[in-house]
Design a protein around this motif. Structure first.
Motif, short mmCIF file in Angstrom:
data_model
loop_
_atom_site.label_atom_id
_atom_site.label_comp_id
_atom_site.label_asym_id
_atom_site.label_seq_id
_atom_site.Cartn_x
_atom_site.Cartn_y
_atom_site.Cartn_z
N ALA A 1 0.83 -1.21 0.00
CA ALA A 1 0.00 0.00 0.00
C ALA A 1 0.87 1.25 0.00
CB ALA A 1 -0.94 0.00 1.21
N ASP A 2 1.91 1.26 0.82
CA ASP A 2 2.80 2.41 0.88
C ASP A 2 3.51 2.63 -0.44
OD1 ASP A 2 4.38 4.46 2.48
OD2 ASP A 2 6.01 3.15 1.82
N GLN B 1 1.07 4.05 -2.97
CA GLN B 1 0.77 5.45 -2.66
C GLN B 1 1.92 6.36 -3.06
OE1 GLN B 1 -0.17 5.16 1.50
NE2 GLN B 1 -2.17 4.22 1.12
N LYS B 2 3.15 5.88 -2.91
CA LYS B 2 4.32 6.68 -3.33
C LYS B 2 4.31 6.91 -4.84
CE LYS B 2 7.58 5.42 0.36
NZ LYS B 2 8.76 4.58 0.68
N GLN C 1 1.68 7.08 -6.78
CA GLN C 1 0.65 8.05 -7.11
C GLN C 1 1.01 9.45 -6.60
OE1 GLN C 1 -1.46 7.35 -9.22
NE2 GLN C 1 -2.06 5.20 -9.08
N ALA C 2 1.68 9.53 -5.45
CA ALA C 2 2.12 10.83 -4.94
C ALA C 2 3.12 11.46 -5.90
CB ALA C 2 2.74 10.68 -3.55
N ARG D 1 1.17 12.72 -8.95
CA ARG D 1 0.43 13.97 -8.70
C ARG D 1 1.35 15.17 -8.79
NH1 ARG D 1 -2.44 10.75 -5.03
NH2 ARG D 1 -0.94 11.14 -3.37
N ASP E 1 -6.66 11.07 -6.78
CA ASP E 1 -6.02 10.08 -5.91
C ASP E 1 -5.27 9.03 -6.72
OD1 ASP E 1 -8.36 9.02 -6.93
OD2 ASP E 1 -8.69 7.71 -5.21
N ARG E 2 -5.61 8.90 -8.02
CA ARG E 2 -4.94 7.92 -8.87
C ARG E 2 -4.65 8.53 -10.25
NH1 ARG E 2 -8.91 2.98 -9.04
NH2 ARG E 2 -10.36 4.73 -9.30
N ASN F 1 -7.16 0.26 0.54
CA ASN F 1 -6.23 1.39 0.59
C ASN F 1 -5.14 1.31 -0.49
OD1 ASN F 1 -4.97 -0.82 1.76
ND2 ASN F 1 -3.91 0.37 3.33
N TRP F 2 -5.30 0.43 -1.47
CA TRP F 2 -4.34 0.35 -2.55
C TRP F 2 -4.71 1.33 -3.65
CZ3 TRP F 2 -2.40 -5.27 -3.83
CH2 TRP F 2 -1.78 -5.79 -2.69
N SER F 3 -3.77 2.18 -4.02
CA SER F 3 -4.02 3.21 -5.04
C SER F 3 -3.78 2.64 -6.43
CB SER F 3 -3.11 4.42 -4.79
OG SER F 3 -3.37 4.98 -3.53
#
Length: 970
Positions: A353-354, A357-358, A360-361, A364, A375-376, A395-397
């Protein structure tokens, strides 16, 4: 969307997977793009193409993620591919290897630096290495299990050779080249130093320079140093020393002769075991310990990809590792060369998950045109095997998985559940009863933990033992009981892994349930083991109870290590072992599938597809991949067997009698054994070509079957294995295959097999077309594996990675597009293609027409509501249909299933009204007299009332082609 100026996310409409290697390069892919565009594909789906081990045929053994693989072409070749994709408005989905790197032969620069410098290497933290392992002799060392025999034997056979290379020394072992640590070089340089001084003189400038170099090496900070300033000094000084040594070696014949002779002497003499003592001392002084490859399972101290020693896991949770390994990937994304990602083996990551998220961050912040606040913003799918009733963590992006759950769902739609007991009985009789799949899975996971992954279990056991010692209520638990509890819980685990994290609410409800299930089953299986031990492990995994900060950190390390262990144990134990032992019905022995599930009711398929549209409408919908055990067309053909239990039982019984004489006795047992023989007959039904074979083609076919059967018995790990090959057994299996397929003279088995196969094969083609149309129209992104747009009867790799004749496919497609341009002639075209269906053009036509229609109506398929359609009438159970609707547009997909009960002779199409009688598809929200056009045949149908409800007659839908994609006309 295919360039950096386009809006993100760039969502594919359909993907086509290609396998890059030295035979399929960037140039070859570029040539393929126009064909794929004409086919209706929107995104080229690429296997990994960063620099891999030379000669790699798959690319998953990446050695340098910061560069393109030179074996695939130049940077200019790659840019031409990207430019060609852009000109055709196509994107690129790239397979990303985030979990591990290739380390074979130490050609990986990061790994080589670790081998030279040990814990002081800046890359030491890149790899998941235990520098303080259970075996104290390996402290600050990496175990390298690369030797073909025991270390002492290899050493004294002179197979390990010291060599000098431009200021440094290496140890060569066949194609391996291992670094010698700088300080160890002192042992080489100083050997026979007195003799050199005596010969050349103490005042010789060359001798004094050599002595100065030795002194500099002696003062070099050790490889155990972690202090940044000393590590920096070590790296600076060792390079200066190497430059000095290189200059001295090149500039002084005396020194060159001295060092060359030292190397020769240190390499020893086979006749004198003591002559290897200094080389042994040098090797023992390294940051690695050379070992026999068979010891890896118990003592290896770096995490691997599954049990493959040549693939070392990396710590992607380390921000520096994330940054370094993604530098090139992120540049390609910024430039729009890559527009989406497929993450390989996501379960191997410390915290999936982390990591997601990294990604996708970063997207962005960095992607030009990314929607603010999205968010994606980046299209990402993950290779994730979901268990029965398992959902992706919320919570998986991501946009979903690569589609194994879709494959399993659609595949079982064409398996007749009414015959489950019959096939249980046939299998039990054929293999002399046999154990249940659950029991086999349990045993096979235990086997993997005891053999190839024993080291991982030892580490977990010792971690748990340290934790138990800190709790007065648990300190009496023995190391053996704790290790056994872990082993039993993993063997009973219902899914690949859980995703517990360090966050305050880091235990998902789904994971809590899975852990309770595993522990409860482990208790039932082990009534003699204290239940308190299992409860202790369960509470640790669920992070229950009070603990100090130190305890929390160590508990978390245990939990994360445990989670990274369950996945490879399950994959190796179930997919790569149990699937090769349990052969009740091998169409169900597929990645992501459950062999228990003998068929799925249409209502449940509808329900799951509806959920897919609601939750994961942009996940991949696959039917064949580079990892599937059998191709989509093999499974489709085998599924027809599920409708013919009586005929199948008769044939198998007859074949076993006919072929008994070809068996060879090995270890007092006839080979192949009953399970392997039963598997072989299914495989032959599944892969036998539709067309007759020339002598050369037949020889190749027999070779393919032999190769597959050898792989199958090795994977089963009962009579032979990859680790310990039993050549006598394997040769007996190979001879059996060759004998029963020998057609040099009259062969009663082949004579009986071919008519049966011909009948089953024809039903299989109907099943193939039906699952294809479902994939084209159902929620998700249709994914095609290279070459499967024609009939493809491939087995597991390497069989499914054979070269594809794209030129022939492109020529076929061009002819079909030209013929299909005549709308009035389309019904006759599809009937002609159906008559000649053995050549595969009918599958290519359906694929192309469906994909092009989907590309022209992207919003309809991306966002369209999924509505199950009810069948009515005498053969309603044999039709599966659904509608997709969005705005003012709707489309109906309808396919037949379980056709042996509908047409006793599959050789004679079409499936018109004479076959279906009064069978209808009800369209509840459509009025009478509404017109629908068949995307494939061009024929039009009108709704009529039946029992007061509007619908379409199935016989008319399938009159020209036994599948339908119907678009409502305005």
């Amino acid at each position: 969307m295919s360039n950096g100026e386009s809006a993100w996310p760039s969502i594919p409409t359909a993907t086509y997977r290609v396998q890059f290697n030295r035979a399929f390069t960037f140039k070859r892919a570029t040539q393929l793009v126009p064909y794929l565009h004409e086919l209706g594909i929107t995104d080229l789906y690429c296997s990994p193409y960063f620099t891999a081990v030379p000669g790699s045929m798959h690319g998953y053994d990446v050695v340098d993620p910061t560069s393109l693989n030179p074996e695939l072409g130049s940077t200019e070749d790659y840019q031409e591919l990207v430019g060609t994709l852009r000109r055709h408005a196509m994107g690129q989905l790239l397979d990303v290897v985030a979990n591990h790197m290739g380390i074979t032969r130490a050609i990986n620069g990061w790994w080589r630096d670790v081998l030279e410098n040990g814990p002081s290497s800046p890359y030491a933290a890149f790899f998941d290495i235990d520098w303080d392992p259970v075996k104290s002799e390996l402290r600050d060392k990496v175990l390298l299990p690369i030797l073909g025999d025991h270390y002492g034997v290899v050493l004294e056979n002179q197979e390990l050779q010291l060599a000098y290379e431009r200021g440094r020394f290496t140890v060569r072992y066949y194609d391996h080249s291992l670094p010698v640590a700088p300080k160890s070089s002192m042992l080489i340089l100083a050997h026979r130093l007195d003799a050199l001084v005596s010969e050349a003189g103490a005042t010789s400038p060359h001798v004094m320079e050599l002595q100065s170099i030795i002194t500099a090496l002696r003062n070099l900070p050790s490889r155990q140093e972690r202090r940044p300033e000393l590590v920096e000094e070590r790296y600076r000084e060792k390079e200066i020393i190497r430059a000095r040594l290189s200059a001295l070696y090149e500039g002084s014949a005396v020194i060159r002769q001295h060092l060359d002779e030292n190397v020769r002497l240190i390499n020893g003499s086979v006749a004198d075991p003591k002559s290897f003592d200094l080389l042994d001392q040098i090797l023992n002084d390294q940051a690695y310990r050379l070992a026999y490859w068979r010891v890896a399972a118990e003592e290896i101290n770096y995490r691997r990809f599954f049990d493959i020693n040549e693939l070392a896991a990396i710590r992607m949770e380390n921000p520096l590792v994330f940054e370094e390994t993604h530098a090139l990937l992120f540049r390609l994304l910024r430039e729009g060369a890559v527009t989406g990602l497929r993450i390989d083996h996501v379960d191997g990551l410390y915290d999936p998950a982390d990591y997601l998220q990294k990604l996708q961050a970063w997207a962005r912040a960095e992607l030009p045109g990314a929607v603010p606040g999205s968010d994606r913003p980046l299209y990402v799918v993950v290779e994730k095997i979901l268990g029965v009733s398992e959902e992706l963590p919320a919570n998986w992006s991501v946009y979903g998985t690569t589609g194994y759950e879709f494959l399993a769902l659609v595949n079982t739609l064409f398996v007749d559940p009414a015959n489950a007991r019959a096939f249980d009985s046939i299998y039990a009789h054929a293999v002399k009863d046999g154990e249940s799949f659950d029991e086999l899975s349990y045993q096979c996971k235990q086997l993997i933990m005891e053999s190839s992954m024993a080291s991982e279990l030892n580490v977990l056991g010792h971690q748990l033992d340290r934790l138990s010692e800190r709790d007065r209520r648990c300190r009496d638990f023995t190391l053996n009981s704790l290790t056994q509890a872990i082993r039993e819980i993993i063997a009973c685990f219902p899914v690949y892994r859980t995703y517990i994290t360090a966050e305050e609410h880091g235990v998902l409800d789904r994971d809590r349930v899975f852990i309770w299930q595993a522990v409860a089953l482990a208790k039932r299986r082990n009534p003699t083991v204290s239940r308190l031990v299992f409860d202790f492990v369960r509470d640790l995994l669920l992070r229950s109870g009070d603990s100090s900060e130190l305890d929390r950190e160590e508990r978390l390390r245990f939990v994360m290590k445990f989670q990274q262990t369950t996945s490879p144990v399950t994959a190796k134990g179930v997919e790569d072992t149990a699937f090769y032992r349990y052969h009740r019905f091998v169409s169900l022995n597929e990645v992501g599938s459950d062999p228990h599930l003998f068929g799925t009711a249409p209502a449940l398929v509808h329900q799951q597809l509806k959920v897919r549209q609601e939750r994961w409408p942009m996940a991949l919908s696959t039917s064949s991949t580079h990892d599937t055990k059998r191709s989509e067309d093999v499974r489709a053909r085998l599924n027809a067997l599920s409708e013919l239990p009586k005929q199948w039982k008769e044939r198998v019984t007859r074949w076993r009698k006919l072929n008994r004489k070809w068996k060879t006795v090995v270890d007092e047992e006839p080979v192949p054994g009953p399970p392997e023989e039963y598997l072989l007959y299914q495989i032959l039904v599944g892969v036998w070509p539709l067309a007759s074979m020339s002598a050369e083609e037949y020889e190749q076919f027999v070779g393919r079957i032999q190769a597959y059967m050898i792989k199958a018995v090795k994977e089963a790990k009962q009579h032979t294995s990859w680790v310990s090959s039993n050549r006598e057994y394997e040769e007996a299996v190979s001879r059996f295959v060759a004998s029963i397929l020998d057609r040099s003279e009259a062969n009663p088995f082949v004579a009986d097999f071919l008519p049966f196969h011909s009948r089953v094969g024809q039903y299989g083609l109907y099943n193939s077309l039906a699952q294809l149309v479902i994939k084209l129209a159902a929620p998700g992104v249709p994914d095609f594996y290279q070459g499967t747009e024609l009939w493809d009867f491939s087995l597991v790799d390497p069989d499914n990675r054979r070269p594809v004749d794209f030129q022939a496919r492109a020529a076929m497609l061009a002819d079909l597009r030209k013929a299909a341009a005549d709308q009035d002639g389309r019904p006759a075209l599809v009937r002609a293609l159906l008559d000649a269906r053995a050549d595969g053009r009918i599958k290519l036509f359906v694929t192309s027409e469906g994909l092009r229609f989907r590309r022209a109506h992207q919003e309809l398929f991306r966002h369209g509501r999924y509505a199950p359609l009810e069948g009515t009438g005498e053969r309603a159970a044999h039709v599966f249909a659904f509608a997709r609707s969005h705005a003012d547009r709707s489309v109906v997909a309808a396919v037949p299933r379980l056709l042996t009960q509908v047409i006793p002779d599959a050789q004679t199409p079409p499936l018109d009204e004479a076959v279906w009688g009064k069978t209808w598809i009800v369209l509840p929200h459509v009025g009478e007299g509404r017109r629908f056009r068949n995307v494939f045949s061009g024929a039009t149908l009108s709704t009529v009332l039946t029992e007061g409800r509007p619908g379409l007659p199935v016989g008319q839908m399938f009159a020209d082609l036994p599948v339908a994609l119907l678009v409502e006309e305005a």
